[in-house]
Design a protein around this motif. Structure first.
Motif, PDB file in Angstrom:
ATOM      1  N   GLN A 143      32.090  34.400 -31.069  1.00  0.00           N
ATOM      2  CA  GLN A 143      32.287  35.478 -32.038  1.00  0.00           C
ATOM      3  C   GLN A 143      33.732  35.969 -31.999  1.00  0.00           C
ATOM      4  OE1 GLN A 143      29.465  38.672 -31.700  1.00  0.00           O
ATOM      5  NE2 GLN A 143      30.634  40.049 -33.034  1.00  0.00           N
ATOM      6  N   PHE A 144      34.365  36.041 -33.174  1.00  0.00           N
ATOM      7  CA  PHE A 144      35.738  36.540 -33.280  1.00  0.00           C
ATOM      8  C   PHE A 144      35.828  37.756 -34.193  1.00  0.00           C
ATOM      9  CE2 PHE A 144      35.147  32.936 -36.203  1.00  0.00           C
ATOM     10  CZ  PHE A 144      35.367  33.558 -37.425  1.00  0.00           C
ATOM     11  N   TRP A 145      34.723  38.295 -34.638  1.00  0.00           N
ATOM     12  CA  TRP A 145      34.663  39.408 -35.579  1.00  0.00           C
ATOM     13  C   TRP A 145      34.025  40.618 -34.885  1.00  0.00           C
ATOM     14  CZ3 TRP A 145      32.057  34.789 -35.885  1.00  0.00           C
ATOM     15  CH2 TRP A 145      30.665  34.824 -35.681  1.00  0.00           C
ATOM     16  N   MET A 167      36.255  29.695 -45.339  1.00  0.00           N
ATOM     17  CA  MET A 167      37.158  29.758 -44.189  1.00  0.00           C
ATOM     18  C   MET A 167      38.527  30.299 -44.586  1.00  0.00           C
ATOM     19  SD  MET A 167      35.534  29.112 -41.497  1.00  0.00           S
ATOM     20  CE  MET A 167      36.973  29.039 -40.410  1.00  0.00           C
ATOM     21  N   ARG A 168      38.987  30.019 -45.779  1.00  0.00           N
ATOM     22  CA  ARG A 168      40.260  30.603 -46.234  1.00  0.00           C
ATOM     23  C   ARG A 168      40.164  32.129 -46.239  1.00  0.00           C
ATOM     24  NH1 ARG A 168      40.418  26.206 -49.835  1.00  0.00           N
ATOM     25  NH2 ARG A 168      39.490  27.434 -51.541  1.00  0.00           N
ATOM     26  N   ARG A 169      39.034  32.633 -46.697  1.00  0.00           N
ATOM     27  CA  ARG A 169      38.854  34.076 -46.707  1.00  0.00           C
ATOM     28  C   ARG A 169      38.820  34.638 -45.287  1.00  0.00           C
ATOM     29  NH1 ARG A 169      40.121  35.939 -50.324  1.00  0.00           N
ATOM     30  NH2 ARG A 169      38.537  36.135 -51.946  1.00  0.00           N
ATOM     31  N   LEU A 170      38.041  34.012 -44.407  1.00  0.00           N
ATOM     32  CA  LEU A 170      37.952  34.505 -43.033  1.00  0.00           C
ATOM     33  C   LEU A 170      39.295  34.438 -42.324  1.00  0.00           C
ATOM     34  CD1 LEU A 170      34.496  33.031 -41.938  1.00  0.00           C
ATOM     35  CD2 LEU A 170      35.034  35.403 -42.511  1.00  0.00           C
ATOM     36  N   ARG A 171      40.099  33.422 -42.630  1.00  0.00           N
ATOM     37  CA  ARG A 171      41.418  33.325 -41.988  1.00  0.00           C
ATOM     38  C   ARG A 171      42.399  34.354 -42.538  1.00  0.00           C
ATOM     39  NH1 ARG A 171      40.237  27.212 -41.395  1.00  0.00           N
ATOM     40  NH2 ARG A 171      39.964  27.123 -39.122  1.00  0.00           N
ATOM     41  N   ILE A 209      41.418  31.169 -35.853  1.00  0.00           N
ATOM     42  CA  ILE A 209      39.967  31.188 -35.655  1.00  0.00           C
ATOM     43  C   ILE A 209      39.431  29.758 -35.739  1.00  0.00           C
ATOM     44  CG2 ILE A 209      39.724  33.533 -36.537  1.00  0.00           C
ATOM     45  CD1 ILE A 209      38.554  32.338 -39.123  1.00  0.00           C
ATOM     46  N   PRO A 210      38.365  29.454 -35.013  1.00  0.00           N
ATOM     47  CA  PRO A 210      37.879  28.069 -34.954  1.00  0.00           C
ATOM     48  C   PRO A 210      37.167  27.643 -36.232  1.00  0.00           C
ATOM     49  CG  PRO A 210      36.396  29.518 -33.762  1.00  0.00           C
ATOM     50  CD  PRO A 210      37.574  30.367 -34.156  1.00  0.00           C
TER      51      PRO A 210
END
Length: 453
Positions: A307-309, A367-371, A378-379
Motif C-alpha cells: 500500500q502506497f496510499w 496508472m497515469r492518474r495514480l502516478r 509507485i509500483p
C-alpha cells in the motif's frame, strides 16, 4: 418544495410497507407453475417468495452463473471483490440488512466522510481550495433546485452551466463544479451529465445509516437467496408468448410452459429487443423502455505489492476540464480486504468510452492518474480486474437512470403486467429505489405478490 422532495415524501410509507411484506406467507392451496426469467436479485427474490408459498417455480438464467448484476469474483482467493453491486446502501431500514444477517454475512461499513481530495496538480487540496469546493457544492445544489422548479426540464449540465453563468466563471471554479457534477451525480446515477434529467435524476427514496459492503462479497446474500431453488443456467430467452392457453417461453435450449411468467431482465436487454413478446408490448411500455436511460458504470480493481496510499476509505481527484470524470473516484480496499487493492470507478461518458479499450489501455490510463497523485516511483499492479457492463449481452449497461425526456410514471409503465400472466421486475421497474440492489429485491417481491394474487 422541489419535485424530488415531493416524490420522496410521498413514497416513504409505500416503501416501508413493501419491505414489510417481503416474506413467504402461508403455503398456498392452489399452487401455480411459474417461470422466472433471470437469477439476479429481483428474480431470486420473486422465486424465493413463490417457492416458499408452495408454488412450482423454475428460474431461467441466461448466464452460466447466478446473481445478475451482482457478481463476486473469486479470482483472488484472499480478496473476493464485487464486479457488480457492492453496497447495502443506508443499512438502517434497508430490507437487505436483515437478509444479510440471516445469511450470516459480515458487513463492513464505509464512510463518505473518510476521504482525501487531490487537486488538479495531484497534491492534496489546500484549505482555501477546500473551502471554495464546499461553497460551490452549495451553489451546485442551489442550481439543481432552480432547475427542478423550472418550466422546462434540461440536462444536468445545461442546468448547472445556465444557472451558474458558466461563461463568467474562472477555470478553477469550472474544474471544481465539473468534479462536483461527476462525483455527486454521474458516479451516483451512472448517466452522463449531458443526458440526466434535472427534474428527476435523484427522485428516489432512502433509508438511514451508513453504507456497508460484504466482507465475502455479495455472493453471500445471492447464495442464501438461491438455496433450494430450481435454477437452470445457460437458458437464453428469445420469446415469450402469452396469447395461448398457457404462457410459453422459448430459449436457446428448448421451450417451457407455465401459468405465470415474471420477467426480470435488465432494461438494457429490453432496449435491445432480444426477447420477442406475443402479444406485442403496449405503447406505454415500449415508450418507457425507449426513454428511460441505461447508464455506464465500470470498475477497475488494481492490486499492488504494497500500500502506497493513505488509509481513508475514499480517494478523490479533481481532473482538468478536458478530462471530466476520468479516474476521479477511488475506493481504498486495503482496510476492507486486508490486501493492497485500489478500486477506480468511471461513470457516464468516460465510463462508456473505456469499454472499447483493451485491458492494458485501461490499466495504463489508471496508472497515469495514480502516478500524478502518488509519484512516478509507485509500483506496477500485480493484478487487475475490469468490468464492461455495457458490452455484457445480458445487461447492456450498469443500471437505469432518468434520461432527459423520461418521467417517474414510466417506471410504473415498465413494471405494469401484461394481462394477468406476464409480470415485470428489476431495479428499473422500481419507482422509488431504482438503480439499487434493494430496489431490485423489492420489485421481485412485488411481482411475485402480483403474480399469484
Amino acid at each position: 418544495m422541489n419535485r424530488r422532495k415531493l416524490l420522496k415524501n410521498a413514497s416513504l410509507a409505500m416503501i416501508a410497507a413493501m419491505a414489510s411484506r417481503a416474506s413467504f406467507g402461508a403455503v398456498t392451496a392452489n399452487p401455480k407453475k411459474v417461470l422466472v426469467i433471470g437469477a439476479g436479485m429481483a428474480g431470486l427474490a420473486a422465486a424465493r417468495q413463490l417457492a416458499g408459498q408452495g408454488h412450482q417455480v423454475t428460474i431461467l438464467e441466461a448466464r452460466t452463473r447466478i446473481g445478475g448484476r451482482t457478481w463476486t469474483s473469486a479470482l483472488w482467493p484472499d480478496a473476493p471483490v464485487d464486479l457488480g453491486a457492492s453496497w447495502i446502501h443506508e443499512t438502517v431500514g434497508n430490507p437487505l440488512t436483515p437478509l444479510a444477517q440471516q445469511a450470516g454475512a459480515q458487513l463492513i461499513q464505509t464512510s463518505y466522510d473518510s476521504v482525501v481530495d487531490y487537486d488538479v496538480n495531484g497534491k492534496p487540496i489546500t484549505a482555501a481550495r477546500a473551502t471554495r469546493l464546499e461553497a460551490l457544492k452549495a451553489d451546485h445544489e442551489w442550481a439543481i433546485g432552480r432547475g427542478q422548479n423550472a418550466a422546462v426540464d434540461k440536462s444536468i449540465r445545461a442546468t448547472i452551466e445556465g444557472e451558474l453563468d458558466w461563461a463568467s466563471l474562472s477555470e478553477a471554479d469550472k474544474q471544481l463544479l465539473s468534479f462536483i457534477t461527476n462525483s455527486t451525480v454521474e458516479q451516483e446515477y451512472a448517466g452522463s451529465q449531458n443526458e440526466l434529467s434535472t427534474y428527476w435524476f435523484d427522485s428516489m427514496g432512502g433509508y438511514d445509516g451508513e453504507d456497508a459492503v460484504f466482507a465475502d462479497g455479495y455472493r453471500t446474500l445471492v447464495n442464501y437467496l438461491s438455496r433450494g431453488l430450481n435454477i437452470q443456467l445457460g437458458q437464453v430467452v428469445s420469446a415469450i408468448n402469452s396469447s395461448t392457453a398457457t404462457v410459453s417461453v422459448t430459449t436457446n435450449k428448448g421451450s417451457f410452459t407455465a401459468d405465470k411468467v415474471i420477467v426480470t431482465v435488465p432494461l438494457g436487454v429490453l432496449k435491445k429487443g432480444t426477447i420477442k413478446f406475443t402479444p406485442a408490448l403496449s405503447t406505454k411500455k415500449t415508450t418507457a423502455i425507449s426513454k428511460l436511460g441505461m447508464g455506464h458504470f465500470n470498475k477497475c480493481y488494481l492490486r499492488f505489492p504494497s500500500q502506497f496510499w493513505p488509509q481513508q476509505d475514499w480517494l478523490e481527484y479533481i481532473p482538468p476540464l478536458s478530462e471530466h470524470g476520468q479516474w476521479s473516484q477511488w475506493l481504498n480496499l486495503a482496510r476492507l480486504t486486508g490486501q493492497p487493492i485500489l478500486l477506480g470507478f468511471n461513470a457516464g461518458d468516460f465510463g462508456g468510452q473505456i469499454e472499447a479499450w483493451s485491458d492494458a489501455q485501461i490499466v495504463s490510463s489508471a496508472m497515469r492518474r495514480l502516478r500524478q497523485i502518488y509519484g512516478s516511483s509507485i509500483p506496477e499492479p500485480t493484478g487487475f480486474q475490469i468490468t464492461r457492463w455495457s458490452q455484457d449481452p445480458f445487461s447492456y449497461g450498469a443500471y437505469s437512470f432518468y434520461k432527459l425526456g423520461s418521467k417517474p410514471v414510466m417506471r410504473d409503465d415498465l413494471a405494469a403486467p401484461v394481462g394477468t400472466r406476464v409480470f415485470f421486475a428489476g431495479e428499473a421497474t422500481h419507482r422509488q429505489m431504482f438503480a439499487t440492489a434493494h430496489g431490485a429485491y423489492l420489485s421481485g417481491i412485488k411481482a411475485a405478490t402480483q403474480a399469484v394474487a
